[in-house]
Enzyme design. Structure first.
Site, PDB file in Angstrom:
ATOM      1  N   GLY A 124      -1.697  -0.936  15.196  1.00 28.54           N
ATOM      2  CA  GLY A 124      -2.020  -2.231  14.897  1.00 28.54           C
ATOM      3  C   GLY A 124      -1.444  -2.719  13.420  1.00 28.54           C
ATOM      4  N   THR A 125      -0.157  -1.855  13.085  1.00 30.67           N
ATOM      5  CA  THR A 125       0.705  -1.931  11.932  1.00 30.67           C
ATOM      6  C   THR A 125       2.421  -1.811  12.262  1.00 30.67           C
ATOM      7  OG1 THR A 125       0.771   0.231  10.833  1.00 30.67           O
ATOM      8  CG2 THR A 125      -0.585  -1.360  10.941  1.00 30.67           C
ATOM      9  N   ASP A 142      -6.165   1.979  -2.788  1.00 35.78           N
ATOM     10  CA  ASP A 142      -7.915   2.156  -2.147  1.00 35.78           C
ATOM     11  C   ASP A 142      -7.685   3.530  -0.582  1.00 35.78           C
ATOM     12  OD1 ASP A 142      -5.551   1.498  -0.240  1.00 35.78           O
ATOM     13  OD2 ASP A 142      -6.654  -0.640   0.038  1.00 35.78           O
ATOM     14  N   ARG A 196       0.033   5.992  19.072  1.00 36.16           N
ATOM     15  CA  ARG A 196      -0.044   6.946  18.364  1.00 36.16           C
ATOM     16  C   ARG A 196      -1.068   7.248  19.512  1.00 36.16           C
ATOM     17  NH1 ARG A 196       1.697   5.436  13.443  1.00 36.16           N
ATOM     18  NH2 ARG A 196       1.061   3.548  12.402  1.00 36.16           N
ATOM     19  N   SER A 207       0.895  -1.119   0.013  1.00 31.74           N
ATOM     20  CA  SER A 207       0.530  -0.138  -0.138  1.00 31.74           C
ATOM     21  C   SER A 207       0.708   1.289   0.057  1.00 31.74           C
ATOM     22  CB  SER A 207      -1.070   0.284   1.655  1.00 31.74           C
ATOM     23  OG  SER A 207      -1.437   1.153   1.329  1.00 31.74           O
ATOM     24  N   GLU A 220     -12.274   5.984   6.956  1.00 28.49           N
ATOM     25  CA  GLU A 220     -11.817   6.234   7.825  1.00 28.49           C
ATOM     26  C   GLU A 220     -11.105   7.511   7.380  1.00 28.49           C
ATOM     27  OE1 GLU A 220      -8.962   2.722   9.522  1.00 28.49           O
ATOM     28  OE2 GLU A 220      -8.657   2.656   7.869  1.00 28.49           O
ATOM     29  N   ALA A 221     -11.037   8.370   7.965  1.00 29.47           N
ATOM     30  CA  ALA A 221     -10.146   9.581   7.869  1.00 29.47           C
ATOM     31  C   ALA A 221      -8.897   9.979   6.803  1.00 29.47           C
ATOM     32  CB  ALA A 221      -9.172  10.172   9.025  1.00 29.47           C
ATOM     33  N   ASN A 222      -7.722   8.805   6.564  1.00 29.17           N
ATOM     34  CA  ASN A 222      -7.473   8.632   5.867  1.00 29.17           C
ATOM     35  C   ASN A 222      -7.676   8.880   4.091  1.00 29.17           C
ATOM     36  OD1 ASN A 222      -7.748   5.975   5.529  1.00 29.17           O
ATOM     37  ND2 ASN A 222      -6.093   5.173   6.607  1.00 29.17           N
TER      38      ASN A 222
HETATM   39  C1  16G Z   1      -3.869  -0.462   7.863  1.00 32.90           C
HETATM   40  C2  16G Z   1      -5.203  -0.273   7.875  1.00 32.90           C
HETATM   41  C3  16G Z   1      -6.258   1.335   8.097  1.00 32.90           C
HETATM   42  C4  16G Z   1      -6.083   1.817   9.011  1.00 32.90           C
HETATM   43  C5  16G Z   1      -4.623   1.654   9.183  1.00 32.90           C
HETATM   44  C6  16G Z   1      -4.342   2.254  10.871  1.00 32.90           C
HETATM   45  C7  16G Z   1      -7.098  -2.192   6.355  1.00 32.90           C
HETATM   46  C8  16G Z   1      -7.056  -2.044   5.031  1.00 32.90           C
HETATM   47  N1  16G Z   1      -5.420  -0.724   6.658  1.00 32.90           N
HETATM   48  O1  16G Z   1      -3.425   0.023   6.878  1.00 32.90           O
HETATM   49  O2  16G Z   1      -7.712   0.739   7.326  1.00 32.90           O
HETATM   50  O3  16G Z   1      -6.121   2.940   9.048  1.00 32.90           O
HETATM   51  O4  16G Z   1      -3.585   0.016   8.656  1.00 32.90           O
HETATM   52  O5  16G Z   1      -2.792   1.650  11.697  1.00 32.90           O
HETATM   53  O6  16G Z   1      -7.836  -2.313   6.927  1.00 32.90           O
HETATM   54  P1  16G Z   1      -2.240   2.091  12.738  1.00 32.90           P
HETATM   55  O7  16G Z   1      -3.027   0.289  12.799  1.00 32.90           O
HETATM   56  O8  16G Z   1      -1.145   1.771  13.246  1.00 32.90           O
HETATM   57  O9  16G Z   1      -2.351   3.155  12.899  1.00 32.90           O
HETATM   58 MG    MG Z   2      -3.521   0.919   0.774  1.00 33.42          MG
END
Ligand code: 16G
Ligand code: MG
Length: 542
Positions: free
Chosen positions: A508-509, A288, A514, A67, A380-382
């Protein structure tokens, strides 16, 4: 079967992450530096093979993309039969399979999952896959394919795709020949469906002025060029200039451009130099997410993010539903996350008078909540989001006998929107067309759109902590239950600011927390964000 899996797995070893650390299937599947992903992708192939057989041999999708992340990253995620995200229970299975310590354990896990879930491994399995423009995608596709071969799963490589295109194809394939057929199972089918729906949704109106589309130097670029071959400029007024569409230099991907850059940096991509007054929008690396923006000759940069697209779409569709006299028949609602600007929430609730749901971050949560309405608008705001129409809503648009030309027009446009808006997942191309349709209907510039309400100034801060898992939330991530005592401190802090709101959550990533804060003024929002970030740091280090 065992031997085949073991032999293939030896060609795609999993890289141990070190002491106590696991690969986890998170909000975006598995995502990390591409050189860690060969073994992971092989194992995801095994999971997809199981999933297809569990779902009565329906086709499962696998998308290889990271992404908006840097070019050196990649990722892999699984798409369920109707084009939705992988069912949540299976995320745990994915994590388990990927972390199997040896090739033999992996083969044993594969069999044991099949046994536990009553999966007949002799039934046919079907997987389709695609990838974004990252060079590492080639090798990962080969790993995936090896897993499909070792499990005698039928595989179709759709090569370069945007993420939403893959979701579309999965749904088309699994609904082919039924009353719910979603479209032709091909990339061309996708363009045909959208271009045809665009003309109907415009209903004779035309877009005005040029639209500059920044494709983040990702897969959206070539795909948008392709789509434009299907669109008549004369009929639609659509005058699109594609920029940042360089996919020959992989390092350019998401670099100083794209939806994530614009949203997080709150400024236009520096290149090509933005022309003041020109309508612009940005996709992310797998197309997306969508953010609109422009440089106002008088007031400077202005951005219209997912919250804005959400309220625009909700207000447009709610008006059409009233014009079609269906307001008592169809329930329309909006779904947001805690990141939605408080001003947008107030606008939707008070001005549009629509119900709002709030869910934890991550598309799957919003999508699920939006299904509760006949028309569920989620963003989502993003900039990731879409509008879901229930089968009942789609039938009603089609079957209602119009009593006036205005009602007929509203019903036709609603039905067209049902085809224009990707029903499987947020889709930058499809969302962009929706926005263009709405602006054409309202005869609005981006400035007119921006004037619907004023955002509260806000700030997002990333905080490194020793253990992000110590931060646990409730109430759709708006309040912390752990570390104990921290939420009280945040509450005390927030109460000192006019229209203040703030929350903290574990990412989550990434391995970080945050903090989001908003308040009546820029300086108050910054100040609040920093204070809460300090508290998070302090409790995180305790
Ligand atoms: C992922 C999610 C996105 C969310 C982001 C938050 C999907 C397909 N993508 O990219 O929706 O805004 O994580 O990231 O669900 P964070 O948990 O690091 O803040
Ligand atoms: Mg994407």
């Amino acid at each position: 079967m065992d031997e085949k899996i073991i032999a293939a797995s030896k060609r795609h070893p999993i890289v141990p992450l070190g002491e106590g650390r696991l690969y986890t299937y998170g909000t975006a599947g598995f995502r990390m530096k591409a050189d860690l992903l060969d073994g992971v992708t092989f194992r995801v192939g095994l999971l997809a093979a199981l999933r297809s057989r569990k779902m009565s041999s329906k086709a499962i999708g696998v998308m290889i993309t990271a992404s908006h992340n840097p070019a050196a990253d990649n990722g892999v995620k699984v798409v369920d039969p109707m084009g939705e995200m992988l069912e949540q229970d299976w995320e745990g299975l994915a994590t388990k399979l990927v972390n199997a310590p040896t090739d033999e354990d992996l083969a044993a896990q594969y069999k044991s999952i099949a046994q536990q879930l009553n999966i007949n491994l002799d039934a046919p399995g079907k997987v389709i896959y695609g990838r974004d423009t990252r060079p590492s995608g080639h090798g990962l596709v080969a790993a995936l394919n090896d897993a499909l071969e070792a499990t005698s799963t039928q595989a179709t490589d759709f090569k370069l795709l945007t993420t939403p295109q893959l979701h579309y194809l999965v749904r088309c394939l699994n609904t082919e020949g039924t009353v719910n057929a979603y479209g032709a199972v091909s990339e061309a089918g996708y363009y045909e469906k959208l271009s045809e729906a665009l003309v109907r949704a415009l209903g004779g109106r035309k877009a005005s002025g040029q639209l500059v589309v920044d494709c983040a130097n990702g897969v959206g670029g070539p795909k948008l060029h392709e789509f434009l071959k299907y669109v008549s400029k004369d009929k639609t007024g659509l005058d699109i200039k594609v920029v940042n569409d360089d996919v020959l230099h992989p390092e350019a991907l998401n670099l100083d451009c794209g939806a994530d850059f614009v949203k997080t940096r709150q400024k236009p991509p520096p290149s090509p130099r933005p022309t003041p007054g020109v309508r612009s929008c940005s996709f992310d690396g797998d197309a997306d997410r969508l953010i609109y923006h422009w440089l106002d000759p008088e007031t400077g940069f202005f951005m219209l993010d997912g919250d804005r697209i959400s309220s625009l779409a909700a207000s447009f569709i709610a008006d059409l539903i009233r014009s079609a006299n269906l307001q008592d028949e169809l329930r329309i609602g909006v779904v947001q996350t805690a990141y939605a600007n408080g001003a947008s929430t107030a606008y939707i609730e008070k001005h549009l008078q629509l119900p709002i749901g709030c869910t934890p971050t991550g598309v799957k949560h919003l999508h699920h909540e939006a299904l509760k309405f006949d028309v569920g608008v989620y963003f989502e705001a993003n900039g990731h989001g879409t509008v879901l129409f229930s089968p009942h809503a789609l039938r009603t648009f089609r079957d209602t006998q119009p009593q006036s030309p205005a009602q007929k027009d509203a019903l036709d446009v609603l039905a067209a929107c049902g085809d224009l808006i990707n029903q499987t997942v947020g889709d930058a191309l499809s969302d962009m067309l929706l926005v263009e349709v709405i602006l054409a209907h309202k005869n609005w510039t981006l400035k007119d759109w921006a004037l619907t309400y004023s955002d509260l100034p806000n700030r997002l801060v990333r905080v490194e902590v020793a253990d992000k898992d110590a931060f646990r939330t409730t109430d759709a991530e708006r309040r912390l239950t752990h570390p104990v005592g921290l939420q009280d401190k945040i509450d005390q802090c927030v109460s000192k600011y006019t229209r203040g709101r703030s929350f903290a959550r574990a990412s989550g990533t990434e391995n970080a927390c945050r903090v989001y804060a908003e308040a009546a003024t820029r300086s108050e929002a910054d100040d609040l964000a920093n204070k809460v970030a300090q508290l998070v740091k302090q409790y995180g280090d305790m």
